[in-house]
Design a protein around this motif. Structure first.
Motif: not given
Length: 295
Positions: A76-92
């Protein structure tokens, strides 16, 4: 005479012993209730974090079980961190929450200082007007807010969310901070004025340091709704560049198939800032909540 005095002391000490026993029982029940509430409040968070590091089959087989070497999985963490823009959402989410938090604390403290320190016509009406902001949910004005954001050309911007959350958190911040400012001795402020200190220096160098517990309380109570909000990001900033964490998690939830590993991993990462902030400000928060309890 000795027997009479001893008998009277025994009869007077009995009610005292009973009262102390009842007081101890009352304290025990209070702690039991608080511990039960803490368990109920922390259970969903613990359940999310435990299942976020388990395989999909293990989640459905026994969601209450701890991960084992056979069921442990970080997919789950691999998909979230590598396959999505989660860090962008986190920064927003971080920019929106911290930006609104700074504005709420600054403007709330300034408004609380003005309402508590200066007596002017309409002082109580202004306080009542701010109190209405606590009682009336801001979501009732969603259509008007959307029209205003569109007219200001702020749609799909983080600025729109910062302004909305600032307006949402200001009434409560003003009420809390103004009450704390009223508790500051007037002699302290008058002494500073006699020494030639200006109002701005009094506010920033004397008032703000003395109300740090209240600021911590306001920070916690305003950060959590802004960080967890889904309503206004969905309406005002739904584009992929301005999505927040809460809105970004929705991409893993489908009508027929839901990637629960990614959902739980994203929720676990989203909970971390709230926990870190509580650990940092917990002492100030408790002081702010209990201030004046013994007065």
């Amino acid at each position: 005479m000795t027997s009479i005095s001893s008998l009277s002391s025994a009869t007077t000490s009995a009610p005292v012993v009973r009262q102390s026993r009842f007081a101890n029982l009352g304290r025990i029940w209070v702690h039991v209730v608080l511990c039960a509430y803490a368990v109920i409040a922390l259970f969903p968070i613990a359940l999310i974090m435990i299942n976020s590091i388990k395989s999909r089959d293990a989640i459905f087989d026994n969601p209450l079980a701890f991960p084992t070497p056979e069921t442990f999985s970080l997919i789950g963490f691999e998909k979230v961190l590598h396959n999505t823009n989660f860090m962008l959402y986190f920064g927003n989410s971080l920019v929106v929450t911290l930006g609104s938090l700074v504005l709420i604390v600054l403007f709330g403290a300034m408004a609380g200082w003005a309402l508590s320190e200066y007596k002017f016509r309409g002082n109580r009406l202004m306080a009542l007007y701010l109190a209405l902001g606590i009682m009336i949910p801001i979501r009732l004005g969603t259509v008007s807010i959307l029209q205003l954001v569109v007219s200001l050309d702020l749609i799909n911007t983080r600025t729109a969310l910062i302004l909305v959350y600032t307006a949402q958190g200001l009434p409560l911040a003003v009420m809390i901070l103004s009450e704390f400012i009223r508790q500051i001795p007037k002699e302290l402020k008058d002494a500073a004025r006699c020494d030639g200190v200006g109002e701005f220096k009094i506010f920033f160098q004397i008032i703000l340091p003395l109300i740090r517990p209240a600021i911590a309380t306001v920070a916690v109570f305003t950060m959590i709704p802004a960080w967890n909000d889904l309503w206004f990001p969905l309406i005002l900033a739904p584009s992929d560049e301005t999505k927040t964490v809460t809105l970004g998690v929705q991409q893993f939830i489908g009508q027929y198939v839901t990637d629960w590993n990614s959902v739980l991993a994203a929720l676990s990462l989203a909970v971390i800032p709230i926990l870190v902030m509580y650990v940092i400000f917990s002492r100030q928060l408790i002081r702010g909540l209990t201030s004046g309890a013994v007065k």
